[in-house]
Design an enzyme around this catalytic site. Structure first.
Site, PDB file in Angstrom:
ATOM      1  N   ARG A 148       0.877  -1.171   0.000  1.00  0.00           N
ATOM      2  CA  ARG A 148       0.000   0.000   0.000  1.00  0.00           C
ATOM      3  C   ARG A 148       0.915   1.222   0.000  1.00  0.00           C
ATOM      4  O   ARG A 148       2.023   1.172   0.523  1.00  0.00           O
ATOM      5  CB  ARG A 148      -0.884   0.019   1.249  1.00  0.00           C
ATOM      6  CG  ARG A 148      -1.786  -1.199   1.423  1.00  0.00           C
ATOM      7  CD  ARG A 148      -2.537  -1.123   2.737  1.00  0.00           C
ATOM      8  NE  ARG A 148      -3.449  -2.252   2.925  1.00  0.00           N
ATOM      9  CZ  ARG A 148      -3.171  -3.351   3.624  1.00  0.00           C
ATOM     10  NH1 ARG A 148      -1.992  -3.470   4.226  1.00  0.00           N
ATOM     11  NH2 ARG A 148      -4.044  -4.325   3.734  1.00  0.00           N
ATOM     12  N   LYS A 172      -2.013  -2.240   7.993  1.00  0.00           N
ATOM     13  CA  LYS A 172      -3.201  -1.712   8.669  1.00  0.00           C
ATOM     14  C   LYS A 172      -3.269  -2.240  10.095  1.00  0.00           C
ATOM     15  O   LYS A 172      -2.963  -3.405  10.350  1.00  0.00           O
ATOM     16  CB  LYS A 172      -4.467  -2.125   7.904  1.00  0.00           C
ATOM     17  CG  LYS A 172      -4.709  -1.322   6.640  1.00  0.00           C
ATOM     18  CD  LYS A 172      -6.060  -1.686   6.038  1.00  0.00           C
ATOM     19  CE  LYS A 172      -6.369  -0.793   4.836  1.00  0.00           C
ATOM     20  NZ  LYS A 172      -7.677  -1.144   4.234  1.00  0.00           N
ATOM     21  N   HIS A 244      -1.763   2.521  -5.957  1.00  0.00           N
ATOM     22  CA  HIS A 244      -2.392   1.245  -5.596  1.00  0.00           C
ATOM     23  C   HIS A 244      -2.438   0.281  -6.779  1.00  0.00           C
ATOM     24  O   HIS A 244      -2.535  -0.936  -6.588  1.00  0.00           O
ATOM     25  CB  HIS A 244      -3.804   1.518  -5.079  1.00  0.00           C
ATOM     26  CG  HIS A 244      -4.198   0.651  -3.932  1.00  0.00           C
ATOM     27  ND1 HIS A 244      -3.543   0.671  -2.710  1.00  0.00           N
ATOM     28  CD2 HIS A 244      -5.174  -0.286  -3.810  1.00  0.00           C
ATOM     29  CE1 HIS A 244      -4.108  -0.210  -1.898  1.00  0.00           C
ATOM     30  NE2 HIS A 244      -5.094  -0.794  -2.536  1.00  0.00           N
ATOM     31  N   ARG A 247       0.087  -2.419  -6.593  1.00  0.00           N
ATOM     32  CA  ARG A 247      -0.303  -3.487  -5.661  1.00  0.00           C
ATOM     33  C   ARG A 247      -1.271  -4.454  -6.354  1.00  0.00           C
ATOM     34  O   ARG A 247      -1.119  -5.670  -6.247  1.00  0.00           O
ATOM     35  CB  ARG A 247      -0.941  -2.848  -4.428  1.00  0.00           C
ATOM     36  CG  ARG A 247      -1.470  -3.813  -3.377  1.00  0.00           C
ATOM     37  CD  ARG A 247      -1.895  -3.005  -2.152  1.00  0.00           C
ATOM     38  NE  ARG A 247      -2.734  -3.726  -1.222  1.00  0.00           N
ATOM     39  CZ  ARG A 247      -2.281  -4.489  -0.232  1.00  0.00           C
ATOM     40  NH1 ARG A 247      -0.976  -4.670  -0.083  1.00  0.00           N
ATOM     41  NH2 ARG A 247      -3.117  -5.083   0.603  1.00  0.00           N
ATOM     42  N   HIS A 270      -3.780  -9.111   3.762  1.00  0.00           N
ATOM     43  CA  HIS A 270      -5.236  -9.136   3.882  1.00  0.00           C
ATOM     44  C   HIS A 270      -5.641  -9.964   5.095  1.00  0.00           C
ATOM     45  O   HIS A 270      -5.141 -11.072   5.281  1.00  0.00           O
ATOM     46  CB  HIS A 270      -5.877  -9.751   2.630  1.00  0.00           C
ATOM     47  CG  HIS A 270      -5.863  -8.848   1.439  1.00  0.00           C
ATOM     48  ND1 HIS A 270      -6.009  -9.314   0.147  1.00  0.00           N
ATOM     49  CD2 HIS A 270      -5.738  -7.502   1.332  1.00  0.00           C
ATOM     50  CE1 HIS A 270      -5.967  -8.291  -0.698  1.00  0.00           C
ATOM     51  NE2 HIS A 270      -5.793  -7.191  -0.006  1.00  0.00           N
ATOM     52  N   TYR A 279      -8.862 -11.208  -6.943  1.00  0.00           N
ATOM     53  CA  TYR A 279      -7.861 -11.447  -7.986  1.00  0.00           C
ATOM     54  C   TYR A 279      -8.137 -12.731  -8.756  1.00  0.00           C
ATOM     55  O   TYR A 279      -7.644 -12.899  -9.864  1.00  0.00           O
ATOM     56  CB  TYR A 279      -6.456 -11.435  -7.378  1.00  0.00           C
ATOM     57  CG  TYR A 279      -6.144 -10.075  -6.813  1.00  0.00           C
ATOM     58  CD1 TYR A 279      -5.914  -8.996  -7.652  1.00  0.00           C
ATOM     59  CD2 TYR A 279      -6.146  -9.846  -5.441  1.00  0.00           C
ATOM     60  CE1 TYR A 279      -5.686  -7.729  -7.155  1.00  0.00           C
ATOM     61  CE2 TYR A 279      -5.906  -8.574  -4.922  1.00  0.00           C
ATOM     62  CZ  TYR A 279      -5.691  -7.525  -5.780  1.00  0.00           C
ATOM     63  OH  TYR A 279      -5.479  -6.279  -5.286  1.00  0.00           O
TER      64      TYR A 279
END
Length: 301
Positions: A148, A172, A244, A247, A270, A279
């Site tokens: 990110r 995150k 992004h 990524r 994730h 994806y």
């Protein structure tokens, strides 16, 4: 009226949920929007006085103000988090947001760069300038590691492990993960550190931050966005590309190459595999396009 509850909610998110400063601010903003609306409506009660009808009125209000379905859904998510906290803390007895419906969202597939387009972007970088050397290292790192943009601008020199080819990333919620980093990214990081970064007058507190501006401070996310936009324009790529996109491209190219979805999930950081599964949809589109282009049976239709 809501000040104590708002403060308690922010502390709960930061200390118990370990959310980042940006995430806490976003959730706080959602509650702030609601309280501003309630004041406009003449409501002077606290969280325990809110009902579903008022929340539905608030959602209609922000929709009429032109807020997108995605933004509405995110705000509803923030309000649900607040009322769940209020329920757990016995501030309210029932959750008024339990039956609040979010607008239906179309799942937009992200714009993906081909390997050739990424090479064109890298070739558009002016390596004769100090910023060019840094930018090459940034783009190589974004694509090589699937970071990110917030993770890239906060990357630390001490978190690079070139001898084993890994980098430690703070994602995150301050969650850490180890991500493999490619030899080209490491090579340009080393060039940048040896020829550009070491000559900067680095600001106190930024000594360990890898990517710096000419004033010795870490780059902002907006600055990286502008760098990418400029390079995309120079490379004459007619797509809506942001940092992004590297990524997304990283993940898509891995899945297209047959990578295990769990491994991709781990590298992207994730929390849920369902986020990574987007994806596989990209991959199916890629396979369908390939068949249509090259299979004689598809080409006839």
């Amino acid at each position: 009226m809501w000040d104590a509850e708002k403060k308690g909610f922010r502390m709960h998110l930061r200390l118990e949920k370990s959310l980042s400063v940006n995430s806490v601010a976003a959730y706080g903003h959602d509650v702030e929007l609601l309280t501003q609306y309630l004041q406009m409506q003449g409501s002077s009660g606290g969280p325990d006085a809110i009902d579903l009808k008022q929340l539905q009125g608030f959602i209609r209000y922000i929709a009429e103000m032109g807020m997108s379905a995605g933004s509405q859904a995110r705000i509803i998510s923030g309000l649900r988090a607040f009322f769940l906290y209020a329920l757990q803390e016995h501030i309210i007895r029932t959750d008024p947001s339990a039956l609040l419906e979010a607008p239906k969202l179309k799942r937009a597939l992200p714009e993906v760069l081909s390997v050739e387009e990424i090479e064109a972007i890298l070739a558009a970088i002016d390596m004769s300038s100090p910023e060019g050397t840094r930018n090459k290292a940034i783009i190589e790192t974004l694509y090589s590691c699937g970071l990110r943009v917030s993770e890239a601008v906060n990357l630390r020199c001490s978190h690079l492990y070139p001898d084993v080819g890994f980098v430690r990333v703070i994602g995150k919620g301050d969650k850490e993960r180890l991500v493999p980093i490619g030899s080209e990214a490491l090579r340009y990081i080393r060039i940048y550190m040896d020829t550009i970064r070491r000559h900067l007058n680095i600001k106190p507190g930024e000594e360990d931050i890898l990517f710096l501006n000419r004033r010795g401070s870490r780059l902002s996310r907006v600055m990286v966005f502008l760098i990418v936009q400029d390079l995309v324009r120079k490379a004459r790529i007619n797509k809506r590309i942001s940092p992004h996109s590297f990524r997304h491209s990283f993940a898509t190219h891995l899945v297209e190459g047959g990578a295990d979805l769990r491994a991709v999930q781990e590298m992207l950081g994730h929390e849920s595999i369902t986020t990574t599964e987007i994806y596989t949809h990209l991959d199916r589109d890629y396979l369908r396009e390939t068949l249509q282009r090259f299979h004689p049976g598809f080409a006839r239709h």
